[in-house]
Design a protein around this motif. Structure first.
Motif, PDB file in Angstrom:
ATOM      1  N   ALA A  60       0.807  -1.225   0.000  1.00 19.90           N
ATOM      2  CA  ALA A  60       0.000   0.000   0.000  1.00 19.90           C
ATOM      3  C   ALA A  60       0.838   1.273   0.000  1.00 19.90           C
ATOM      4  N   VAL A  61       2.140   1.179   0.366  1.00 22.34           N
ATOM      5  CA  VAL A  61       3.002   2.368   0.382  1.00 22.34           C
ATOM      6  C   VAL A  61       4.110   2.257  -0.666  1.00 22.34           C
ATOM      7  N   HIS A  62       3.941   1.344  -1.588  1.00 24.55           N
ATOM      8  CA  HIS A  62       4.959   1.089  -2.610  1.00 24.55           C
ATOM      9  C   HIS A  62       5.344   2.355  -3.369  1.00 24.55           C
ATOM     10  N   ALA A  63       4.341   3.192  -3.680  1.00 26.34           N
ATOM     11  CA  ALA A  63       4.594   4.390  -4.489  1.00 26.34           C
ATOM     12  C   ALA A  63       4.846   5.643  -3.658  1.00 26.34           C
ATOM     13  N   LEU A  68      11.332   5.440   4.048  1.00 31.07           N
ATOM     14  CA  LEU A  68      10.819   4.671   5.180  1.00 31.07           C
ATOM     15  C   LEU A  68      12.000   4.153   5.995  1.00 31.07           C
ATOM     16  N   ASP A  69      12.036   4.539   7.259  1.00 31.99           N
ATOM     17  CA  ASP A  69      13.112   4.112   8.158  1.00 31.99           C
ATOM     18  C   ASP A  69      12.784   2.708   8.655  1.00 31.99           C
ATOM     19  N   MET A  70      13.286   1.703   7.947  1.00 31.07           N
ATOM     20  CA  MET A  70      12.940   0.325   8.266  1.00 31.07           C
ATOM     21  C   MET A  70      13.519  -0.110   9.608  1.00 31.07           C
ATOM     22  N   ALA A  71      14.707   0.371   9.939  1.00 27.33           N
ATOM     23  CA  ALA A  71      15.297  -0.001  11.238  1.00 27.33           C
ATOM     24  C   ALA A  71      14.425   0.506  12.378  1.00 27.33           C
ATOM     25  N   ALA A  72      13.900   1.727  12.228  1.00 30.21           N
ATOM     26  CA  ALA A  72      13.020   2.281  13.260  1.00 30.21           C
ATOM     27  C   ALA A  72      11.696   1.526  13.300  1.00 30.21           C
ATOM     28  N   LEU A  73      11.186   1.116  12.136  1.00 27.96           N
ATOM     29  CA  LEU A  73       9.947   0.342  12.074  1.00 27.96           C
ATOM     30  C   LEU A  73      10.121  -0.999  12.781  1.00 27.96           C
ATOM     31  N   ARG A  78       9.030  -4.458  17.480  1.00 30.58           N
ATOM     32  CA  ARG A  78       9.581  -5.291  18.558  1.00 30.58           C
ATOM     33  C   ARG A  78       9.168  -4.771  19.925  1.00 30.58           C
ATOM     34  N   ARG A  79       9.012  -3.459  20.054  1.00 27.14           N
ATOM     35  CA  ARG A  79       8.563  -2.905  21.332  1.00 27.14           C
ATOM     36  C   ARG A  79       7.148  -3.376  21.673  1.00 27.14           C
ATOM     37  N   HIS A  80       6.387  -3.714  20.647  1.00 22.13           N
ATOM     38  CA  HIS A  80       5.030  -4.228  20.849  1.00 22.13           C
ATOM     39  C   HIS A  80       4.988  -5.755  20.754  1.00 22.13           C
ATOM     40  N   ARG A  81       6.143  -6.365  20.968  1.00 20.23           N
ATOM     41  CA  ARG A  81       6.278  -7.823  21.070  1.00 20.23           C
ATOM     42  C   ARG A  81       5.971  -8.548  19.769  1.00 20.23           C
ATOM     43  N   MET A  82       6.084  -7.866  18.638  1.00 17.35           N
ATOM     44  CA  MET A  82       6.041  -8.531  17.342  1.00 17.35           C
ATOM     45  C   MET A  82       7.465  -8.901  16.941  1.00 17.35           C
ATOM     46  N   LEU A  83       7.592  -9.879  16.063  1.00 19.29           N
ATOM     47  CA  LEU A  83       8.907 -10.334  15.624  1.00 19.29           C
ATOM     48  C   LEU A  83       8.983 -10.212  14.098  1.00 19.29           C
ATOM     49  N   PRO A  84       9.375  -9.036  13.580  1.00 18.81           N
ATOM     50  CA  PRO A  84       9.441  -8.857  12.125  1.00 18.81           C
ATOM     51  C   PRO A  84      10.493  -9.782  11.518  1.00 18.81           C
ATOM     52  N   VAL A  85      10.087 -10.557  10.500  1.00 22.32           N
ATOM     53  CA  VAL A  85      11.017 -11.505   9.895  1.00 22.32           C
ATOM     54  C   VAL A  85      11.195 -11.300   8.399  1.00 22.32           C
ATOM     55  N   ALA A  86      10.246 -10.619   7.758  1.00 23.36           N
ATOM     56  CA  ALA A  86      10.317 -10.482   6.302  1.00 23.36           C
ATOM     57  C   ALA A  86       9.487  -9.290   5.847  1.00 23.36           C
ATOM     58  N   ALA A  87       9.725  -8.881   4.596  1.00 23.50           N
ATOM     59  CA  ALA A  87       8.964  -7.801   3.979  1.00 23.50           C
ATOM     60  C   ALA A  87       8.613  -8.211   2.557  1.00 23.50           C
ATOM     61  N   GLN A  94      12.643   0.595  -0.768  1.00 22.14           N
ATOM     62  CA  GLN A  94      12.063   0.082   0.475  1.00 22.14           C
ATOM     63  C   GLN A  94      12.551  -1.330   0.773  1.00 22.14           C
ATOM     64  N   MET A  95      12.627  -2.159  -0.250  1.00 28.16           N
ATOM     65  CA  MET A  95      13.077  -3.531  -0.033  1.00 28.16           C
ATOM     66  C   MET A  95      14.568  -3.580   0.318  1.00 28.16           C
ATOM     67  N   GLU A  96      15.343  -2.652  -0.251  1.00 30.82           N
ATOM     68  CA  GLU A  96      16.758  -2.576   0.093  1.00 30.82           C
ATOM     69  C   GLU A  96      16.911  -2.173   1.559  1.00 30.82           C
ATOM     70  N   ALA A  97      16.069  -1.211   1.993  1.00 34.16           N
ATOM     71  CA  ALA A  97      16.108  -0.779   3.395  1.00 34.16           C
ATOM     72  C   ALA A  97      15.663  -1.913   4.312  1.00 34.16           C
ATOM     73  N   ALA A  98      14.673  -2.686   3.868  1.00 32.68           N
ATOM     74  CA  ALA A  98      14.204  -3.816   4.659  1.00 32.68           C
ATOM     75  C   ALA A  98      15.309  -4.857   4.824  1.00 32.68           C
ATOM     76  N   SER A  99      16.023  -5.117   3.741  1.00 36.96           N
ATOM     77  CA  SER A  99      17.128  -6.072   3.802  1.00 36.96           C
ATOM     78  C   SER A  99      18.215  -5.591   4.743  1.00 36.96           C
ATOM     79  N   ALA A 100      18.513  -4.289   4.690  1.00 39.52           N
ATOM     80  CA  ALA A 100      19.537  -3.721   5.570  1.00 39.52           C
ATOM     81  C   ALA A 100      19.114  -3.803   7.032  1.00 39.52           C
ATOM     82  N   ALA A 101      17.788  -3.816   7.262  1.00 37.64           N
ATOM     83  CA  ALA A 101      17.274  -3.911   8.639  1.00 37.64           C
ATOM     84  C   ALA A 101      17.154  -5.354   9.104  1.00 37.64           C
ATOM     85  N   GLY A 102      17.575  -6.296   8.261  1.00 36.89           N
ATOM     86  CA  GLY A 102      17.581  -7.699   8.655  1.00 36.89           C
ATOM     87  C   GLY A 102      16.339  -8.473   8.285  1.00 36.89           C
TER      88      GLY A 102
END
Length: 244
Positions: A60-63, A68-73, A78-87, A94-102
Motif C-alpha cells: 500500500a506504500v509502494h509508491a 521509510l526508516d525500516m530499522a526504526a519500524l 519489537r517494542r510491541h512484542r512482534m517479531l518482524p522476519v520479512a517484507a 524500500q526492499m533494500e532498506a528492509a534487507s539492511a534492517a535484517g
C-alpha cells in the motif's frame, strides 16, 4: 575443515516447513502516526502478540516517495512484542532498506489478513491428522498447550478438546466437537464466509478472516461454555447459540 566420520549422523537436516505469518499491512510511512495507533490499540493488551512472527507488507506504500526508516519500524514492532522476519511488496528502495534492517524478502509468503492476531508460524507438533474427502483435516486427539493444527485450503474438524494455549486454524470452517479453550482461526486466508462451530465455546481468541475477539472481551452468557457458532457480518463477529 573437519570431515564427518563414517557412521556418524549428520549434525543437521534441512526440511521444508509450512509457515503462516501475521501480516502487517502498512498504510503510511509516518512512523509517529503508526506508533500512536499501535499504542492506542494495544494499550489494554500489551502481551497480545507475544513474539508473533510478522511479515511487513509494503504494497500500500509502494509508491510513497517518503523514505521509510525500516530499522526504526522494526524497533517499533519489537517494542510491541512482534517479531518482524520479512517484507514484501515494497519499492526497490524500500526492499533494500528492509534487507539492511535484517528482514527477508518473502514475495511468496502466505499472510493472514492484516487484522488477524492469532497465528504463529505453523509448526505441526500434532497428534494425529487424517485427511478426509473435500480437503477436510480431521484431528481426533486432544490438543494441549503449544500444539497447532492448520487445515490449508479446507475445513478443520476436531473431535477432542482444544486446551488453553493450543491453536486450531483453517482456511475454511472450523468444527470443534468438544470444549474449545484455545485460539481458533477460520478463514485464515481471507474467506469471510467461513464459520466456527463448537459444542462448548470457551476460547482465548476467535478470529474469522482477520477479525478477532479475545477473552479479555467476555462472551455473553448464552454462548459461553455452550454450543455456539461464530460468523462474520461485515467486519463484526456474530456469536450465536446453537440449539441441540
Amino acid at each position: 575443515m573437519a570431515a564427518v566420520s563414517a557412521g556418524v549422523t549428520s549434525p543437521f537436516d534441512l526440511r521444508s516447513a509450512s509457515l503462516t505469518l501475521l501480516a502487517l499491512l502498512l498504510k503510511t510511512t509516518d512512523l509517529k502516526l503508526l506508533a500512536a495507533e499501535l499504542a492506542q490499540r494495544l494499550a489494554e493488551t500489551p502481551e497480545l502478540f507475544n513474539q508473533e512472527p510478522v511479515l511487513v507488507d509494503l504494497t500500500a506504500v509502494h509508491a510513497d516517495p517518503t523514505p521509510l526508516d525500516m530499522a526504526a519500524l522494526v524497533a517499533l514492532l519489537r517494542r510491541h512484542r512482534m517479531l518482524p522476519v520479512a517484507a514484501r511488496g515494497g519499492s526497490p528502495a524500500q526492499m533494500e532498506a528492509a534487507s539492511a534492517a535484517g528482514l527477508g524478502d518473502s514475495p511468496d509468503a502466505v499472510p493472514l489478513t492484516p487484522r488477524a492476531e492469532a497465528v504463529r508460524e505453523v509448526v505441526r507438533e500434532v497428534v494425529r491428522e487424517v485427511q478426509v474427502p473435500g480437503a477436510t483435516l480431521l484431528v481426533d486427539k486432544p490438543l494441549r498447550s503449544g500444539q497447532q493444527v492448520y487445515a490449508r485450503g479446507g475445513d478443520l474438524v476436531v473431535l477432542a478438546q482444544v486446551n488453553c494455549g493450543a491453536e486450531v486454524i483453517a482456511d475454511g470452517n472450523v468444527h470443534v466437537y468438544a470444549p474449545l479453550r484455545g485460539k481458533v482461526v477460520a478463514g485464515a486466508r481471507g474467506d469471510t464466509s467461513a464459520r466456527i462451530f463448537t459444542t462448548c465455546l470457551e476460547p482465548e481468541l476467535i478470529s474469522i478472516a482477520g477479525t478477532y475477539r479475545t477473552a479479555e472481551n467476555p462472551l455473553p452468557a448464552d454462548v459461553l461454555g455452550k454450543p455456539a457458532q461464530v460468523r462474520l457480518d461485515g467486519e463484526k463477529l456474530v456469536i450465536e447459540p446453537i440449539k441441540i
